[in-house]
Design an enzyme around this catalytic site. Structure first.
Site, mmCIF file in Angstrom:
data_model
loop_
_atom_site.group_PDB
_atom_site.id
_atom_site.type_symbol
_atom_site.label_atom_id
_atom_site.label_comp_id
_atom_site.label_asym_id
_atom_site.label_seq_id
_atom_site.Cartn_x
_atom_site.Cartn_y
_atom_site.Cartn_z
ATOM 1 N N VAL A 1 25.885 21.673 26.479
ATOM 2 C CA VAL A 1 24.649 20.996 26.074
ATOM 3 C C VAL A 1 24.899 19.930 25.008
ATOM 4 O O VAL A 1 24.034 19.089 24.764
ATOM 5 C CB VAL A 1 23.580 21.986 25.561
ATOM 6 C CG1 VAL A 1 23.064 22.854 26.687
ATOM 7 C CG2 VAL A 1 24.114 22.832 24.412
ATOM 8 N N VAL B 1 17.217 42.611 30.516
ATOM 9 C CA VAL B 1 17.476 41.303 31.112
ATOM 10 C C VAL B 1 16.798 41.140 32.470
ATOM 11 O O VAL B 1 16.324 40.042 32.809
ATOM 12 C CB VAL B 1 19.002 41.058 31.223
ATOM 13 C CG1 VAL B 1 19.649 42.010 32.218
ATOM 14 C CG2 VAL B 1 19.292 39.605 31.574
ATOM 15 N N TYR C 1 20.982 31.186 12.595
ATOM 16 C CA TYR C 1 20.547 31.269 13.986
ATOM 17 C C TYR C 1 19.035 31.105 14.082
ATOM 18 O O TYR C 1 18.536 30.272 14.851
ATOM 19 C CB TYR C 1 20.975 32.610 14.583
ATOM 20 C CG TYR C 1 20.389 32.859 15.955
ATOM 21 C CD1 TYR C 1 20.665 32.002 17.018
ATOM 22 C CD2 TYR C 1 19.553 33.950 16.187
ATOM 23 C CE1 TYR C 1 20.126 32.233 18.270
ATOM 24 C CE2 TYR C 1 19.005 34.180 17.435
ATOM 25 C CZ TYR C 1 19.300 33.317 18.481
ATOM 26 O OH TYR C 1 18.754 33.548 19.720
ATOM 27 N N TYR D 1 28.670 32.621 40.885
ATOM 28 C CA TYR D 1 28.133 31.264 40.999
ATOM 29 C C TYR D 1 29.209 30.189 40.897
ATOM 30 O O TYR D 1 28.940 29.062 40.502
ATOM 31 C CB TYR D 1 27.077 31.032 39.918
ATOM 32 C CG TYR D 1 25.922 31.997 39.982
ATOM 33 C CD1 TYR D 1 25.108 32.048 41.101
ATOM 34 C CD2 TYR D 1 25.649 32.854 38.924
ATOM 35 C CE1 TYR D 1 24.049 32.939 41.176
ATOM 36 C CE2 TYR D 1 24.586 33.742 38.984
ATOM 37 C CZ TYR D 1 23.794 33.776 40.112
ATOM 38 O OH TYR D 1 22.750 34.664 40.177
ATOM 39 N N SER E 1 13.672 32.560 19.973
ATOM 40 C CA SER E 1 14.090 33.881 19.514
ATOM 41 C C SER E 1 13.105 34.431 18.495
ATOM 42 O O SER E 1 12.485 33.667 17.742
ATOM 43 C CB SER E 1 15.480 33.811 18.867
ATOM 44 O OG SER E 1 15.821 35.044 18.244
#
Length: 298
Positions: free
Chosen positions: A29, A180, A113, A20, A90
């Protein structure tokens, strides 16, 4: 980029990839200006960016990327009048050894996390509450693995293939995981949702035990079985020793107390809602694992 479904895709990432290179806007971000620019003329934001490794330093990175990043995504959506967000949270928000939690279980994260992912969920929920015509789809994946992924599953397979793996505990603890290829297909299906709020756990079923995962890898690589096991208490002490060594040397090691705890815990989730939503995974869990082994190690 136009994919096989006819969707025009803009990829916003910290790095480009070989596939890509000409289709990626390089950014972070945490950079609100660049993110807002990247979201111009976008109909749907799929927010997957996260700081998620077990040994992140400094710890403030979890907050900066996962929480501030979520605030920035929401701001970029407001500026560009984007009404649809898909957020990959998550299962870490549930914590360890909570049975088989469904989406209604009260979150109880055990690490930074999970805590920051939960904070991000609250930020997106507030955005949706202020936009009655918007669509928010929150997906809480279990451990995601697959080709070109260099996460915990890759590290486990690599240790087995290289002969450095020792089973900590009895190996009967079960792991919910998501291949995935299946997760990507599930996200694509969500793009057709009507306005509203949706939340899904995601894991491919049936769950595999740690011993079963090791056996599948050994069978695929023609590696003889190894029944040697280290008691959990001894393994955890070893993990703490590596923690101390990491602090002294400044190096990061593949073994740590957190990774030992996570490996030996039952980390299973209920993904009935996702699997009864009309979605059929293209691959079984075992097929996904074998595909990763073939791609990465054969």
């Amino acid at each position: 980029m136009t994919n096989s479904s006819g969707l025009q895709i803009v990829n916003y990432d910290k790095n480009t990839s070989d596939k890509y290179t000409d289709l990626t806007i390089v950014g972070d971000v945490r950079d609100i200006d660049a993110l807002t620019k990247a979201c111009e003329d976008v109909d749907v934001i799929c927010h997957l960016a996260a700081e998620h490794a077990d040994n992140v330093t400094p710890l403030s990175l979890y907050h900066d990327v996962n929480v501030i990043g979520a605030l920035n995504v929401v701001e970029a959506a407001k500026v560009n009048n984007v009404k649809n967000i898909v957020f990959t949270s998550s299962v870490a928000i549930y914590g360890l050894n909570r049975g088989t939690p469904d989406e209604k279980l009260e979150p109880r994260p055990f690490n930074e996390y999970g805590r920051t992912k939960l904070e991000a969920e609250k930020i997106f929920n507030a955005w949706h509450a202020d936009n009655s015509t918007s669509t928010l789809i929150t997906i809480r994946p279990a451990v995601v693995f697959g080709e070109n992924n260099r996460g915990n599953v890759y590290n486990l397979i690599n240790q087995i293939v290289s002969g450095r793996f020792l089973m900590i505990g009895d190996g009967k603890n079960c792991k919910s995981m998501g291949y995935v290829g299946n997760v990507a297909e599930f996200i694509k299906v969500q793009l057709e949702k009507e306005p509203g709020y949706y939340v899904y756990n995601y894991a491919d079923k049936d769950d595999l035990s740690s011993s079963e995962i090791a056996s599948i890898v050994r069978e695929e690589m023609n590696i003889p079985a190894n029944n040697m096991k280290v008691p959990y208490s001894i393994g955890l002490i070893g993990g703490y020793a590596f923690d101390v060594l990491s602090k002294i040397t400044g190096k990061k090691f593949p073994v740590s107390s957190v990774r030992i705890q996570k490996f030996c815990a039952d980390t299973t989730i209920d993904s009935t809602a996702a699997m009864s939503s009309g979605f059929t995974p293209p691959y079984s869990l075992e097929e996904g694992l074998k595909r990763m082994v073939k791609h990465e190690f054969k």
